[in-house]
Design an enzyme around this catalytic site. Structure first.
Site, PDB file in Angstrom:
ATOM      1  N   LYS A 208       0.842  -1.199   0.000  1.00 43.22           N
ATOM      2  CA  LYS A 208       0.000   0.000   0.000  1.00 43.22           C
ATOM      3  C   LYS A 208       0.878   1.251   0.000  1.00 43.22           C
ATOM      4  O   LYS A 208       0.689   2.150  -0.789  1.00 43.22           O
ATOM      5  CB  LYS A 208      -0.907  -0.042   1.225  1.00 43.22           C
ATOM      6  CG  LYS A 208      -1.854   1.115   1.363  1.00 43.22           C
ATOM      7  CD  LYS A 208      -2.820   0.865   2.520  1.00 43.22           C
ATOM      8  CE  LYS A 208      -3.569   2.132   2.878  1.00 43.22           C
ATOM      9  NZ  LYS A 208      -4.528   1.917   3.962  1.00 43.22           N
ATOM     10  N   GLU A 214      10.452  -4.656   4.908  1.00 44.29           N
ATOM     11  CA  GLU A 214      10.573  -6.053   4.475  1.00 44.29           C
ATOM     12  C   GLU A 214      10.263  -6.186   2.980  1.00 44.29           C
ATOM     13  O   GLU A 214      10.996  -6.832   2.222  1.00 44.29           O
ATOM     14  CB  GLU A 214       9.601  -6.955   5.257  1.00 44.29           C
ATOM     15  CG  GLU A 214       9.909  -7.074   6.730  1.00 44.29           C
ATOM     16  CD  GLU A 214       9.216  -6.019   7.581  1.00 44.29           C
ATOM     17  OE1 GLU A 214       8.905  -4.925   7.042  1.00 44.29           O
ATOM     18  OE2 GLU A 214       9.001  -6.276   8.769  1.00 44.29           O
ATOM     19  N   GLY A 269      -5.001  -2.210   5.268  1.00 44.30           N
ATOM     20  CA  GLY A 269      -4.204  -3.360   4.813  1.00 44.30           C
ATOM     21  C   GLY A 269      -4.889  -4.691   5.069  1.00 44.30           C
ATOM     22  O   GLY A 269      -5.018  -5.530   4.166  1.00 44.30           O
ATOM     23  N   ARG A 270      -5.359  -4.890   6.290  1.00 50.95           N
ATOM     24  CA  ARG A 270      -5.963  -6.193   6.633  1.00 50.95           C
ATOM     25  C   ARG A 270      -7.365  -6.357   6.056  1.00 50.95           C
ATOM     26  O   ARG A 270      -7.992  -7.394   6.251  1.00 50.95           O
ATOM     27  CB  ARG A 270      -5.944  -6.407   8.142  1.00 50.95           C
ATOM     28  CG  ARG A 270      -6.622  -5.311   8.946  1.00 50.95           C
ATOM     29  CD  ARG A 270      -6.274  -5.418  10.423  1.00 50.95           C
ATOM     30  NE  ARG A 270      -6.762  -4.308  11.208  1.00 50.95           N
ATOM     31  CZ  ARG A 270      -6.131  -3.138  11.355  1.00 50.95           C
ATOM     32  NH1 ARG A 270      -5.003  -2.924  10.727  1.00 50.95           N
ATOM     33  NH2 ARG A 270      -6.642  -2.194  12.118  1.00 50.95           N
ATOM     34  N   GLU A 355      -5.162  -7.174  15.119  1.00 49.99           N
ATOM     35  CA  GLU A 355      -4.655  -5.850  14.761  1.00 49.99           C
ATOM     36  C   GLU A 355      -5.807  -4.837  14.835  1.00 49.99           C
ATOM     37  O   GLU A 355      -5.596  -3.670  15.120  1.00 49.99           O
ATOM     38  CB  GLU A 355      -4.035  -5.863  13.354  1.00 49.99           C
ATOM     39  CG  GLU A 355      -2.918  -4.838  13.196  1.00 49.99           C
ATOM     40  CD  GLU A 355      -2.156  -4.965  11.886  1.00 49.99           C
ATOM     41  OE1 GLU A 355      -2.786  -5.213  10.847  1.00 49.99           O
ATOM     42  OE2 GLU A 355      -0.924  -4.803  11.900  1.00 49.99           O
ATOM     43  N   HIS A 387      -5.677 -33.902  17.694  1.00 50.80           N
ATOM     44  CA  HIS A 387      -4.614 -34.789  18.171  1.00 50.80           C
ATOM     45  C   HIS A 387      -3.489 -34.011  18.824  1.00 50.80           C
ATOM     46  O   HIS A 387      -2.392 -34.529  19.012  1.00 50.80           O
ATOM     47  CB  HIS A 387      -4.097 -35.642  17.016  1.00 50.80           C
ATOM     48  CG  HIS A 387      -5.188 -36.499  16.447  1.00 50.80           C
ATOM     49  ND1 HIS A 387      -5.423 -37.792  16.868  1.00 50.80           N
ATOM     50  CD2 HIS A 387      -6.155 -36.206  15.554  1.00 50.80           C
ATOM     51  CE1 HIS A 387      -6.475 -38.276  16.220  1.00 50.80           C
ATOM     52  NE2 HIS A 387      -6.943 -37.328  15.417  1.00 50.80           N
ATOM     53  N   LYS A 507       9.249  -0.918  14.736  1.00 53.91           N
ATOM     54  CA  LYS A 507       9.816  -0.552  13.424  1.00 53.91           C
ATOM     55  C   LYS A 507      10.851   0.545  13.597  1.00 53.91           C
ATOM     56  O   LYS A 507      11.931   0.506  12.998  1.00 53.91           O
ATOM     57  CB  LYS A 507       8.697   0.014  12.520  1.00 53.91           C
ATOM     58  CG  LYS A 507       7.836  -0.990  11.841  1.00 53.91           C
ATOM     59  CD  LYS A 507       7.076  -0.244  10.725  1.00 53.91           C
ATOM     60  CE  LYS A 507       5.742  -0.852  10.427  1.00 53.91           C
ATOM     61  NZ  LYS A 507       4.903  -0.033   9.562  1.00 53.91           N
TER      62      LYS A 507
HETATM   63  C1  G6Q Z   1      -2.713  -3.957   8.060  1.00 55.30           C
HETATM   64  C2  G6Q Z   1      -1.483  -3.297   8.396  1.00 55.30           C
HETATM   65  C3  G6Q Z   1      -0.210  -3.977   7.938  1.00 55.30           C
HETATM   66  C4  G6Q Z   1       0.187  -3.680   6.499  1.00 55.30           C
HETATM   67  C5  G6Q Z   1       1.632  -4.112   6.285  1.00 55.30           C
HETATM   68  C6  G6Q Z   1       2.098  -3.908   4.871  1.00 55.30           C
HETATM   69  O1  G6Q Z   1      -3.808  -3.531   8.297  1.00 55.30           O
HETATM   70  O2  G6Q Z   1      -1.559  -1.993   7.987  1.00 55.30           O
HETATM   71  O3  G6Q Z   1      -0.233  -5.356   8.124  1.00 55.30           O
HETATM   72  O4  G6Q Z   1      -0.670  -4.320   5.610  1.00 55.30           O
HETATM   73  O5  G6Q Z   1       2.459  -3.414   7.169  1.00 55.30           O
HETATM   74  O6  G6Q Z   1       2.000  -2.574   4.505  1.00 55.30           O
HETATM   75  P1  G6Q Z   1       2.193  -2.130   3.011  1.00 55.30           P
HETATM   76  O7  G6Q Z   1       1.111  -2.725   2.200  1.00 55.30           O
HETATM   77  O8  G6Q Z   1       2.131  -0.633   3.037  1.00 55.30           O
HETATM   78  O9  G6Q Z   1       3.537  -2.638   2.576  1.00 55.30           O
END
Ligand code: G6Q
Length: 551
Positions: A208, A214, A269-270, A355, A387, A507
């Site tokens: 996003k 990462e 994001g989620r 989250e 199990h 972070k």
């Molecule tokens: C979700 C969070 C988080 C996000 C990641 C990746 O709701 O905001 O999990 O999706 O940190 O972020 P980017 O898509 O910006 O790389």
């Protein structure tokens, strides 16, 4: 609205009294008192059947919970989300994942712009691209068709795509290989690419912000990996596409914005797996199935928006979660899909739920000290969990409400596997609710000393979600069910379910520590004594110059 208003609502106080008066009642009693319970405490919508009769509730509990929802203004909060109000207060953003699955003709405005039209323009662009890749028309730099699709992303830009790919694998193009690289641990990249030919590989850089450490590290590694093989910068256009809200950063990375699939800041994001973040999903299952997935989401959205609370699946699930969390003091929820294809569903739900609702202050910023917010979600597919950890759920000292998820009809028919699988859902829910008394155990001839070990207390709450078949549409409805039950709970707890400030501090600290690990010269460390010592030891183990710390 402040913290005190939740525990001071008349419904909350009535629920406290109601809990105290009824806490000793066992599910065995509730079923004995009402022969219709198993049929009555159920609801259905969008192809999902919810049996919540094995939750520790009475008609009065449900009445009071619905009253609590009304006193907390749930209806108005639902309307505000669907209208596009900026309900993500701490980020001043609208929360409109429901617009991602709205039909083309619908109109939802954010700052004067109809976002549904934007959504469909991107969906059309995704579909055109997906068709070309799936047909073999989109070729790599040597003219060969694409065989491998690698999604690079993390968190919301990874968990949804992985989960959806696994969940809908049955519908996927089997001549394409899909892999998902998320971890900055180089092992993730190396293992995902070791057997792939660069000229048949497409990288989707999903981010996003297009700044996530990462993802950008993996994306740069992917670029280097690719160029080491293709030896031509011009070949990048055929092998790298981006999914992002940040056009400038995409361009800077070297991806032509024409090969960027857009989404918007009003998609969390989620909550983004049904946006362009779902490009890998669409490549796997095809545009038509992707649209069926969106239709499932939308059907559940409409149900959530319009159904009375008493028959509203996500509202009911949200309220039952509040009851278990805030009155029965359950600290976790186990999500147990009896479907191997849903093996990543619990991991996906962990992010969605924790989250969203792992918050310690109200929307007004007041510290929450008189009630609990989001529980811990965890789980594994059945029957495997039976199990291992089910022992604790059946006989441990902790109360763990369970969500069982199952399908009446299998996708792959294999002998009697499916009936055996499903018998286990019904048996587990039955065993948890009713248990087996010491007297029953002794009546079977078990000696008195052994009987307590073999007895099951029962009275352990669970819900069963049953659907016909694991189709894209059903999956969409199932995900929306959890999204909106998270919303319901966040609304009652008066928290911002759509921000995630809790991921920031780590972070920031990592950014500071990276140069302290990497520097050739001894860095001056100014952390606490534990962090200093760990960095020092790490540098020694890596054969790097000793550190200059305060000790
Ligand atoms: C979700 C969070 C988080 C996000 C990641 C990746 O709701 O905001 O999990 O999706 O940190 O972020 P980017 O898509 O910006 O790389």
């Amino acid at each position: 609205m402040t913290e005190s208003t939740l525990v001071q609502t008349s419904a909350w106080r009535a629920l406290v009294a109601h809990y105290q008066a009824n806490r000793a009642i066992h599910l065995r009693d509730l079923f004995a008192q009402d022969a219709m319970r198993g049929k009555q405490l159920t609801a259905q919508a969008a192809g999902l059947y919810l049996d919540y009769s094995k939750q520790r509730v009475t008609a009065e509990t449900l009445r009071l919970l619905a009253q609590l929802a009304r006193e907390r203004g749930l209806r108005a909060k639902i309307d505000a989300m669907f209208r596009g109000d900026k309900i993500n207060a701490t980020e001043n953003r609208a929360v409109l994942h429901i617009a991602l699955r709205a039909p083309r003709a619908e109109k939802i405005f954010v700052d004067g712009v109809n976002v549904v039209a934007q959504v469909h323009a991107v969906l059309d662009k995704m579909a055109a691209f997906a068709e070309r890749v799936r047909d073999g028309e989109w070729t790599g730099y040597t003219g060969k068709r694409i065989r491998n699709v690698l999604n690079i992303g993390i968190g919301g830009s990874d968990l949804g795509p992985v989960m959806a790919y696994e969940a809908l694998k049955y519908y996927s193009a089997r001549d394409l290989t899909f892999r998902f690289i998320s971890n900055v641990d180089g092992a993730d990249f190396i293992e995902a690419t070791r057997d792939l030919a660069a000229d048949e590989t497409l990288f989707i850089i999903s981010s996003k912000t297009f700044t996530t450490l990462e993802t950008m590290t993996n994306a740069r590694t992917a670029r280097a990996w690719f160029l080491a093989r293709a030896r031509d910068e011009n070949a990048i256009a055929k092998h790298f596409v981006a999914v992002s809200t940040n056009t400038d950063a995409v361009r800077q990375f070297g991806i032509d914005p024409a090969h960027m699939f857009e989404f918007w800041d009003w998609v969390g994001g989620r909550y983004s797996m049904d946006s362009a973040i779902g490009l890998s999903t669409m490549l796997a299952i095809g545009p038509e199935n992707f649209r069926a997935l969106l239709a499932g989401f939308h059907a559940l959205d409409e149900h959530f928006r319009t159904a009375p609370f008493e028959q509203n699946l996500p509202v009911l699930m949200g309220l039952l979660g509040v009851w278990n969390n805030n009155f029965l003091d359950a600290q976790t929820v186990a999500v147990l899909p009896y479907a191997q294809y849903l093996k990543r569903f619990p991991a996906y739900l962990q992010q969605l739920t924790m989250e969203s609702n792992g918050k310690h202050v109200t929307l007004a910023g007041e510290s929450i000290s008189t009630y609990q917010t989001g529980p811990i979600y965890w789980g594994e597919p059945g029957t495997n969990g039976q199990h291992s950890f089910y022992q604790l759920i059946h006989q441990g000292t902790k109360l763990i409400p369970c969500d069982f998820i199952g399908f009446a009809n299998p996708l792959d028919s294999l002998g009697d596997h499916h009936d055996i699988l499903m018998s286990n859902i019904f048996a587990q829910a039955e065993a948890l609710a009713f248990g087996k008394t010491i007297a029953q155990v002794e009546a079977e001839g078990v000696p008195a000393w052994l009987a307590p070990h073999r007895a099951f207390m029962g009275n352990r709450p669970s819900s069963v979600i049953l659907a016909d078949k694991l189709t894209p549409t059903t999956l969409g409805a199932l995900i929306a069910l959890y999204e909106h039950s998270v919303f319901t709970q966040g609304a009652l707890w008066d928290i911002d379910s759509f921000d995630q400030w809790g991921v920031e501090l780590g972070k920031v600290l990592a950014k500071k520590i990276i140069p302290e690990l990497e520097s050739v010269a001894a860095p001056a460390l100014r952390h606490d004594s534990s962090t200093n010592a760990l960095i020092q030891r790490y540098r020694q183990m890596r054969g790097r110059a000793d550190t200059d710390s305060d000790e």
